[in-house]
Design an enzyme around this catalytic site. Structure first.
Site, PDB file in Angstrom:
ATOM      1  N   GLU A  66      -5.052  -4.588  10.592  1.00 16.07           N
ATOM      2  CA  GLU A  66      -3.952  -3.640  10.841  1.00 16.07           C
ATOM      3  C   GLU A  66      -4.414  -2.898  12.203  1.00 16.07           C
ATOM      4  O   GLU A  66      -5.067  -1.955  12.247  1.00 16.07           O
ATOM      5  CB  GLU A  66      -4.058  -2.662   9.514  1.00 16.07           C
ATOM      6  CG  GLU A  66      -3.773  -3.223   8.272  1.00 16.07           C
ATOM      7  CD  GLU A  66      -3.125  -2.338   7.460  1.00 16.07           C
ATOM      8  OE1 GLU A  66      -2.260  -2.489   6.709  1.00 16.07           O
ATOM      9  OE2 GLU A  66      -3.910  -1.107   7.421  1.00 16.07           O
ATOM     10  N   HIS A 109      -9.390   1.032   4.841  1.00 19.19           N
ATOM     11  CA  HIS A 109      -8.038   1.361   5.643  1.00 19.19           C
ATOM     12  C   HIS A 109      -8.462   2.428   6.580  1.00 19.19           C
ATOM     13  O   HIS A 109      -9.214   3.266   6.674  1.00 19.19           O
ATOM     14  CB  HIS A 109      -7.087   1.886   4.690  1.00 19.19           C
ATOM     15  CG  HIS A 109      -5.576   1.850   5.073  1.00 19.19           C
ATOM     16  ND1 HIS A 109      -5.192   2.981   6.243  1.00 19.19           N
ATOM     17  CD2 HIS A 109      -4.655   1.012   5.158  1.00 19.19           C
ATOM     18  CE1 HIS A 109      -3.956   2.504   6.472  1.00 19.19           C
ATOM     19  NE2 HIS A 109      -3.759   1.508   5.941  1.00 19.19           N
ATOM     20  N   GLY A 155       3.177  -1.057   4.229  1.00 19.84           N
ATOM     21  CA  GLY A 155       3.265   0.474   3.887  1.00 19.84           C
ATOM     22  C   GLY A 155       4.401   0.916   3.695  1.00 19.84           C
ATOM     23  O   GLY A 155       4.984   0.498   2.625  1.00 19.84           O
ATOM     24  N   GLY A 156       5.230   1.470   4.573  1.00 19.89           N
ATOM     25  CA  GLY A 156       6.486   1.962   4.447  1.00 19.89           C
ATOM     26  C   GLY A 156       7.628   1.098   3.559  1.00 19.89           C
ATOM     27  O   GLY A 156       8.099   1.699   2.885  1.00 19.89           O
ATOM     28  N   ASN A 210       0.956  -1.147  -0.062  1.00 12.80           N
ATOM     29  CA  ASN A 210       0.049   0.097  -0.056  1.00 12.80           C
ATOM     30  C   ASN A 210       0.797   1.116  -0.252  1.00 12.80           C
ATOM     31  O   ASN A 210       1.491   1.429   1.031  1.00 12.80           O
ATOM     32  CB  ASN A 210      -0.800  -0.056   1.172  1.00 12.80           C
ATOM     33  CG  ASN A 210      -1.681   1.336   1.438  1.00 12.80           C
ATOM     34  OD1 ASN A 210      -1.772   2.052   0.434  1.00 12.80           O
ATOM     35  ND2 ASN A 210      -2.399   1.262   2.436  1.00 12.80           N
ATOM     36  N   TRP A 211       1.044   1.904  -1.113  1.00 15.45           N
ATOM     37  CA  TRP A 211       1.926   2.972  -1.221  1.00 15.45           C
ATOM     38  C   TRP A 211       1.402   4.120  -0.511  1.00 15.45           C
ATOM     39  O   TRP A 211       2.159   5.203  -0.432  1.00 15.45           O
ATOM     40  CB  TRP A 211       2.375   3.321  -2.753  1.00 15.45           C
ATOM     41  CG  TRP A 211       3.086   2.212  -3.406  1.00 15.45           C
ATOM     42  CD1 TRP A 211       3.158   0.995  -3.205  1.00 15.45           C
ATOM     43  CD2 TRP A 211       3.753   2.412  -4.799  1.00 15.45           C
ATOM     44  NE1 TRP A 211       3.746   0.374  -4.168  1.00 15.45           N
ATOM     45  CE2 TRP A 211       4.161   1.325  -5.104  1.00 15.45           C
ATOM     46  CE3 TRP A 211       3.761   3.614  -5.757  1.00 15.45           C
ATOM     47  CZ2 TRP A 211       4.874   1.129  -6.453  1.00 15.45           C
ATOM     48  CZ3 TRP A 211       4.384   3.299  -6.940  1.00 15.45           C
ATOM     49  CH2 TRP A 211       4.731   2.099  -7.159  1.00 15.45           C
ATOM     50  N   LYS A 212       0.016   4.361  -0.217  1.00 21.30           N
ATOM     51  CA  LYS A 212      -0.441   5.432   0.232  1.00 21.30           C
ATOM     52  C   LYS A 212      -0.133   6.702  -0.709  1.00 21.30           C
ATOM     53  O   LYS A 212      -0.220   6.419  -1.877  1.00 21.30           O
ATOM     54  CB  LYS A 212      -0.074   5.711   1.637  1.00 21.30           C
ATOM     55  CG  LYS A 212      -0.012   4.655   2.720  1.00 21.30           C
ATOM     56  CD  LYS A 212       0.069   4.548   3.955  1.00 21.30           C
ATOM     57  CE  LYS A 212      -0.161   3.290   4.906  1.00 21.30           C
ATOM     58  NZ  LYS A 212       0.062   3.404   6.177  1.00 21.30           N
ATOM     59  N   GLU A 264      -6.715   4.907   7.651  1.00 16.35           N
ATOM     60  CA  GLU A 264      -6.624   6.314   7.325  1.00 16.35           C
ATOM     61  C   GLU A 264      -7.806   6.911   6.414  1.00 16.35           C
ATOM     62  O   GLU A 264      -8.077   7.976   6.770  1.00 16.35           O
ATOM     63  CB  GLU A 264      -5.243   6.366   6.446  1.00 16.35           C
ATOM     64  CG  GLU A 264      -3.788   6.218   7.418  1.00 16.35           C
ATOM     65  CD  GLU A 264      -2.991   5.523   6.687  1.00 16.35           C
ATOM     66  OE1 GLU A 264      -2.821   5.428   5.310  1.00 16.35           O
ATOM     67  OE2 GLU A 264      -1.985   5.107   7.405  1.00 16.35           O
ATOM     68  N   SER A 311       3.628  -1.901  10.474  1.00 18.18           N
ATOM     69  CA  SER A 311       5.195  -1.724  10.664  1.00 18.18           C
ATOM     70  C   SER A 311       5.885  -3.195  10.342  1.00 18.18           C
ATOM     71  O   SER A 311       6.657  -3.558  11.187  1.00 18.18           O
ATOM     72  CB  SER A 311       5.562  -1.277  11.888  1.00 18.18           C
ATOM     73  OG  SER A 311       5.296   0.109  12.181  1.00 18.18           O
ATOM     74  N   GLY A 371       2.770   2.735  10.666  1.00 14.44           N
ATOM     75  CA  GLY A 371       3.697   3.672  10.294  1.00 14.44           C
ATOM     76  C   GLY A 371       4.409   4.285  11.876  1.00 14.44           C
ATOM     77  O   GLY A 371       4.932   5.163  11.835  1.00 14.44           O
TER      78      GLY A 371
END
Ligand code: 13P
Length: 250
Positions: A167, A95, A234-235, A9-11, A97, A213, A173
Site C-alpha cells: 500500500e 497498516h 478502503g473507501g 478494510n472498513w477503517k 495508519e 485508491s 485515500g
C-alpha cells in the site's frame, strides 16, 4: 496455487446498525464473485455479529488490528485469541495508519505477526513507502527494510499463512492510484525477496495485494498484472456494489 483475494478494510467507519446492513448487502451479492476470496474487516464491535451474518456465505472475516500482547492488563486492547474465538480468520497488521497515528514499528508488527500465527490467524501484512520516499526513489529500499524487519524469525511454514499487502501511502485515500506498472514492479520485487528468503514455492503461492485508491474503475488493470493477486480496499469497500464490482475485476 496462490489465491486471488479482495479484502475490505472498513477503517473507523460505520456504526453497528450501518455495519450490519453493509455486511448483509455484501453477503447478498457475494455469490456472483468467482475464484476470489472475499474478506471483510469491519471495526471490532461488529466482529461477532459479522461472523453470524456471513456464516453460510463465501465471505470471510478479518479484523483491522490486534494487540501485540497475548492477554492481561492492557486496557482497551483486543487480543488475537479474542478475535479467533468469534470466527475471525484474517488480521490486517502494520497498516500505515497504525504506523503513523499509533506509532507502530516493524518490531511491534513482528510481535503481532508471531502471535497471530501462534493463535492460528492469518496476517495480512502491510508495507509501502510515503510520498517523500517515492520521490527520492527510495521506495524499494523502504519496502525491503519493512519486509526484512516485520518477517524477522519467520520460516517457510509460517509464510504459507501470510498475505502481503503493498500500500503506497501516497495512494491511500488520496484518489491517486499507483499505475499498474508501479504496482507490478513493487509486487515483483516483494515476490523476489520472498523467493530469496523462503524459496520459489512459497514465493509463487503467497498472495500479494495492492491497496491505495483501488476502485471499480481501476481494479481490472491493476489485477491484470501477473504479481498483483488482488486488493486491500478502503473507501470503496464501504459500498457493497463497488466492493463486489472490484472482486469481479479478475
Ligand atoms: P483507500 O482504498 O481508501 O485508498 O484505502 C486503502 C487502504 O488503506 C486499505 O487498507
Amino acid at each position: 496455487m496462490r489465491k486471488n483475494i479482495v479484502a475490505g478494510n472498513w477503517k473507523m467507519n460505520k456504526t453497528f446498525p450501518e455495519g450490519v446492513e453493509l455486511i448483509q448487502q455484501i453477503v447478498n451479492q457475494a455469490d456472483v464473485v468467482k475464484n476470489v476470496e472475499l474478506i471483510i474487516a469491519p471495526p471490532f464491535i461488529l466482529t461477532a455479529e459479522a461472523s453470524k451474518i456471513i456464516k453460510d456465505s463465501a465471505v470471510k472475516l478479518g479484523a483491522q488490528n490486534c494487540s501485540n500482547y497475548k492477554e492481561g492488563a492492557y486496557t482497551g486492547e483486543i487480543s488475537a485469541s479474542m478475535l479467533k474465538s468469534v470466527g475471525t480468520e484474517y488480521v490486517i497488521l502494520g497498516h500505515s495508519e497504525r504506523r503513523k497515528y499509533f506509532k507502530e514499528t516493524n518490531e511491534i508488527i513482528n510481535e503481532k505477526i508471531k502471535l497471530n500465527l501462534e493463535i492460528g490467524l492469518k496476517p495480512i501484512v502491510c508495507c509501502g513507502e510515503v510520498l517523500a520516499e517515492r520521490e527520492k526513489e527510495e521506495h524499494f529500499q523502504v519496502v525491503n527494510k519493512q519486509i526484512k524487519e516485520m518477517f524477522e524469525g519467520m520460516n517457510a511454514e509460517n509464510m504459507k499463512n501470510i498475505i502481503i499487502a503493498y500500500e503506497p501511502v501516497w495512494a491511500i485515500g488520496t484518489g491517486k492510484t499507483a499505475t499498474p506498472e508501479q504496482a507490478q514492479q513493487m509486487h515483483l520485487f516483494i515476490r523476489e525477496k520472498i523467493k530469496n528468503s523462503y524459496g520459489s514455492q512459497i514465493a509463487n503461492d503467497i498472495s500479494i495485494l495492492y491497496g491505495g485508491s483501488c476502485k471499480p474503475s481501476n481494479a481490472k488493470e491493476l489485477f491484470a498484472n501477473p504479481d498483483v493477486d488482488g486488493g486491500l480496499i478502503g473507501g470503496a469497500s464501504l459500498k457493497a456494489s463497488d466492493f463486489i464490482e472490484i472482486a469481479k475485476s479478475f
